[in-house]
Write a protein that holds these residues in place. Structure first.
Motif, PDB file in Angstrom:
ATOM      1  N   MET A 261       0.831  -1.209   0.000  1.00 52.51           N
ATOM      2  CA  MET A 261       0.000   0.000   0.000  1.00 52.51           C
ATOM      3  C   MET A 261       0.867   1.262   0.000  1.00 52.51           C
ATOM      4  N   VAL A 262       1.926   1.272   0.766  1.00 54.26           N
ATOM      5  CA  VAL A 262       2.779   2.455   0.845  1.00 54.26           C
ATOM      6  C   VAL A 262       3.445   2.732  -0.499  1.00 54.26           C
ATOM      7  N   VAL A 263       3.998   1.697  -1.126  1.00 54.75           N
ATOM      8  CA  VAL A 263       4.662   1.894  -2.414  1.00 54.75           C
ATOM      9  C   VAL A 263       3.653   2.279  -3.488  1.00 54.75           C
ATOM     10  N   THR A 297      -1.921   6.894   8.452  1.00 49.47           N
ATOM     11  CA  THR A 297      -1.267   7.219   9.715  1.00 49.47           C
ATOM     12  C   THR A 297      -0.181   8.259   9.445  1.00 49.47           C
ATOM     13  N   LEU A 298       0.287   8.914  10.487  1.00 49.42           N
ATOM     14  CA  LEU A 298       1.367   9.894  10.298  1.00 49.42           C
ATOM     15  C   LEU A 298       2.623   9.232   9.741  1.00 49.42           C
ATOM     16  N   HIS A 299       2.927   8.008  10.195  1.00 48.45           N
ATOM     17  CA  HIS A 299       4.097   7.299   9.679  1.00 48.45           C
ATOM     18  C   HIS A 299       3.957   7.054   8.174  1.00 48.45           C
ATOM     19  N   MET A 301       2.043   8.754   6.063  1.00 49.18           N
ATOM     20  CA  MET A 301       2.070  10.035   5.359  1.00 49.18           C
ATOM     21  C   MET A 301       3.507  10.510   5.134  1.00 49.18           C
ATOM     22  N   ILE A 302       4.364  10.309   6.137  1.00 49.74           N
ATOM     23  CA  ILE A 302       5.774  10.694   5.995  1.00 49.74           C
ATOM     24  C   ILE A 302       6.422   9.892   4.864  1.00 49.74           C
ATOM     25  N   ALA A 303       6.163   8.595   4.830  1.00 45.13           N
ATOM     26  CA  ALA A 303       6.754   7.738   3.798  1.00 45.13           C
ATOM     27  C   ALA A 303       6.233   8.093   2.408  1.00 45.13           C
ATOM     28  N   ILE A 304       4.967   8.456   2.313  1.00 46.13           N
ATOM     29  CA  ILE A 304       4.354   8.767   1.008  1.00 46.13           C
ATOM     30  C   ILE A 304       4.756  10.164   0.544  1.00 46.13           C
ATOM     31  N   ASN A 305       4.762  11.126   1.460  1.00 49.95           N
ATOM     32  CA  ASN A 305       5.114  12.513   1.104  1.00 49.95           C
ATOM     33  C   ASN A 305       6.550  12.644   0.619  1.00 49.95           C
ATOM     34  N   ASP A 306       7.368  11.665   0.926  1.00 45.43           N
ATOM     35  CA  ASP A 306       8.804  11.716   0.610  1.00 45.43           C
ATOM     36  C   ASP A 306       9.081  11.932  -0.882  1.00 45.43           C
ATOM     37  N   VAL A 307       8.143  11.565  -1.748  1.00 47.33           N
ATOM     38  CA  VAL A 307       8.418  11.611  -3.192  1.00 47.33           C
ATOM     39  C   VAL A 307       8.145  12.984  -3.804  1.00 47.33           C
ATOM     40  N   THR A 308       7.650  13.943  -3.024  1.00 47.66           N
ATOM     41  CA  THR A 308       7.334  15.258  -3.579  1.00 47.66           C
ATOM     42  C   THR A 308       7.549  16.357  -2.544  1.00 47.66           C
ATOM     43  N   ALA A 309       7.914  17.541  -3.055  1.00 44.28           N
ATOM     44  CA  ALA A 309       8.000  18.722  -2.194  1.00 44.28           C
ATOM     45  C   ALA A 309       6.792  19.628  -2.397  1.00 44.28           C
ATOM     46  N   SER A 352      -2.864  -7.359   6.068  1.00 46.40           N
ATOM     47  CA  SER A 352      -2.233  -6.699   7.225  1.00 46.40           C
ATOM     48  C   SER A 352      -1.195  -5.679   6.745  1.00 46.40           C
ATOM     49  N   PRO A 353      -1.652  -4.537   6.249  1.00 48.29           N
ATOM     50  CA  PRO A 353      -0.692  -3.524   5.773  1.00 48.29           C
ATOM     51  C   PRO A 353       0.070  -2.903   6.930  1.00 48.29           C
ATOM     52  N   LYS A 354       1.246  -2.408   6.630  1.00 50.20           N
ATOM     53  CA  LYS A 354       2.100  -1.773   7.614  1.00 50.20           C
ATOM     54  C   LYS A 354       1.492  -0.429   8.021  1.00 50.20           C
ATOM     55  N   THR A 355       1.254  -0.239   9.322  1.00 46.17           N
ATOM     56  CA  THR A 355       0.698   1.033   9.781  1.00 46.17           C
ATOM     57  C   THR A 355       1.777   2.034  10.176  1.00 46.17           C
ATOM     58  N   LYS A 356       2.992   1.521  10.422  1.00 42.13           N
ATOM     59  CA  LYS A 356       4.110   2.397  10.747  1.00 42.13           C
ATOM     60  C   LYS A 356       5.299   2.068   9.832  1.00 42.13           C
ATOM     61  N   PRO A 357       5.102   2.285   8.533  1.00 43.17           N
ATOM     62  CA  PRO A 357       6.185   1.935   7.598  1.00 43.17           C
ATOM     63  C   PRO A 357       7.395   2.828   7.807  1.00 43.17           C
ATOM     64  N   LYS A 358       8.580   2.270   7.596  1.00 43.86           N
ATOM     65  CA  LYS A 358       9.818   3.019   7.716  1.00 43.86           C
ATOM     66  C   LYS A 358      10.165   3.621   6.359  1.00 43.86           C
ATOM     67  N   LEU A 359      10.551   4.873   6.371  1.00 41.24           N
ATOM     68  CA  LEU A 359      10.874   5.566   5.127  1.00 41.24           C
ATOM     69  C   LEU A 359      12.003   4.861   4.385  1.00 41.24           C
ATOM     70  N   GLU A 360      13.051   4.447   5.110  1.00 33.13           N
ATOM     71  CA  GLU A 360      14.192   3.802   4.462  1.00 33.13           C
ATOM     72  C   GLU A 360      13.781   2.494   3.786  1.00 33.13           C
ATOM     73  N   LYS A 361      12.914   1.721   4.453  1.00 35.37           N
ATOM     74  CA  LYS A 361      12.435   0.468   3.876  1.00 35.37           C
ATOM     75  C   LYS A 361      11.592   0.738   2.631  1.00 35.37           C
ATOM     76  N   SER A 362      10.751   1.783   2.687  1.00 36.27           N
ATOM     77  CA  SER A 362       9.920   2.124   1.535  1.00 36.27           C
ATOM     78  C   SER A 362      10.788   2.427   0.320  1.00 36.27           C
ATOM     79  N   ARG A 363      11.846   3.196   0.521  1.00 31.63           N
ATOM     80  CA  ARG A 363      12.757   3.534  -0.574  1.00 31.63           C
ATOM     81  C   ARG A 363      13.493   2.287  -1.081  1.00 31.63           C
ATOM     82  N   GLU A 364      13.914   1.459  -0.147  1.00 31.60           N
ATOM     83  CA  GLU A 364      14.675   0.258  -0.512  1.00 31.60           C
ATOM     84  C   GLU A 364      13.828  -0.679  -1.375  1.00 31.60           C
TER      85      GLU A 364
END
Length: 405
Positions: A261-263, A297-299, A301-309, A352-364
């Protein structure tokens, strides 16, 4: 009663000072778009108010369209008469008689733009008030908070008389605050987010991700119908269909299940931002409500927002579901939104999607994808449709065309 004119009052626009003309011009443009199929109608915007000359157009139909246009505080259907006192008396009685039921009160409010006219405002109030009192049995005058306020304007070109003041949508004219791209799913939240953003003057273009054959033509048409509901507030909305099947299949095949879901949302955000840039938008709008689902979740949103300013507007972020549903019912999108056609956000949703995804893992995990190739092919397949208020589903389908404008 068939009216000759509609008088529009601005409300919040009256505070805009030197920029007021810009807001009024935008409102005039939006009114013309909303009434595009009334060819005989003429729109005139002045500093104090706007006038619509109906020229035979159906006044009830016009009044019905105006109630959704942001930037209008109140409006009144008006009869325009020659400067003939006897004719004025006759029409005033007819107007009050249409609204009168036993026990109702009235008053006359005169405004004299032509200060050379022989009768002043008090004279006119007394003259017309006396005529109504003598012709309508039982009616009483009440100066404060009457049931009916008959408004009369004396201008060089005639008498203008109205008996009804209708509350408008308020807000700012759509387009006066720039343009944003609305991520429009088929759900309840995103149309409400679009509506609330439009109310503050932002014009929206609807970006919808379509994944056939996993999503059906009926799901696509449902999203277009939701865009048509939003078009009522601005006159028209561009609907941008993004082909998303290949991207979702690659994500499903390549990315660990709990990060699907995050990706997916990161890819949606990338595409929306590219479309925004091409179409000269200033922001991205979505219907995320904090904590409602795993990707909100805020976590996440941080991971998703990372791709745009780019600024991301989330008008419903602090609302609960009942508050959002209440607005959806008000703007007539709720029944459409609950139709059981799956959109691309749900078709590959993990249990069971990740509710607190890590930004580094999302990028990886995302680096496993051919991001540039997937994005390029999706952008080449965009289909853009201009949806006008009053368009039928058939008209929307015929208006579609490929490529970016």
């Amino acid at each position: 009663m068939q009216y000759d004119e509609v008088m529009i009052r601005y409300g919040e626009l009256s505070t805009k000072g030197k920029n007021k003309k810009v807001f009024i011009n935008q409102l005039a443009q939006n009114v013309k778009l909303a009434l595009h199929d009334f060819e005989e109608l003429k729109v005139h915007g002045s500093r104090d108010r706007m006038h619509l000359e109906l020229n035979g157009a159906n006044s009830d139909a016009v009044l019905g369209r105006l109630n959704a246009i942001f930037g209008i505080q109140t409006y009144s259907p008006v009869r325009r008469l020659e400067r003939d006192i006897e004719l004025l008396k006759k029409v005033a009685v007819e107007m009050i008689a249409e609204l009168y039921t036993e026990g109702k009160t009235f008053k006359i409010t005169t405004r004299r733009s032509d200060h050379d006219y022989e009768l002043d405002t008090n004279d006119m109030n007394q003259l017309i008030g006396a005529e109504i009192s003598s012709k309508i049995e039982g009616i009483k005058v009440k100066m404060k908070n009457p049931d009916i306020d008959l408004r009369l304007e004396i201008r060089n070109e005639g008498f203008f008389i109205s008996s009804e003041t209708i509350l408008g949508a308020g807000g700012l004219p759509v387009g006066s605050s720039g343009k944003g791209m609305l991520m429009l799913s088929g759900g309840i939240d995103s149309p409400v987010a679009g509506y609330l953003t439009m109310k503050r003057g932002v014009s929206v273009e609807a970006v919808h991700f379509n994944s056939p054959p996993y999503t059906s033509p009926r799901a696509l048409q449902k999203a277009k119908d939701l865009a048509a509901k939003l078009a009522a507030f601005s006159g028209s909305v561009h609907f941008i269909e993004v082909p998303f099947t290949e991207i979702q299949e690659e994500i499903k095949k390549t990315i660990p299940e709990d990060y699907l879901m995050v990706v997916t949302r990161r890819m949606m955000m990338r595409l929306t931002d590219l479309i925004r840039k091409e179409r000269k938008g200033l922001a991205i709008i979505n219907g995320e409500s904090l904590g409602q689902v795993a990707s909100q979740t805020l976590h996440s949103m941080i991971a998703i927002n990372d791709v745009t300013a780019t600024p991301i507007i989330r008008p419903v972020v602090s609302m609960d579901k009942n508050e959002i549903i209440e607005i959806a019912q008000k703007i007539d999108t709720f029944e459409l939104s609950i139709q059981p056609f799956e959109d691309c956000c749900t078709i590959f949703a993990p249990p069971s999607p990740k509710t607190k995804p890590k930004l580094e893992k999302s990028r990886e995990f995302e680096d496993r994808l051919d991001i540039d190739g997937l994005i390029e092919r999706a952008m080449k397949g965009l289909v853009i449709t201009k949806i006008k208020v009053g368009d039928t589903s058939e008209a929307q389908q015929k208006a579609g065309f490929s490529g970016l404008l």
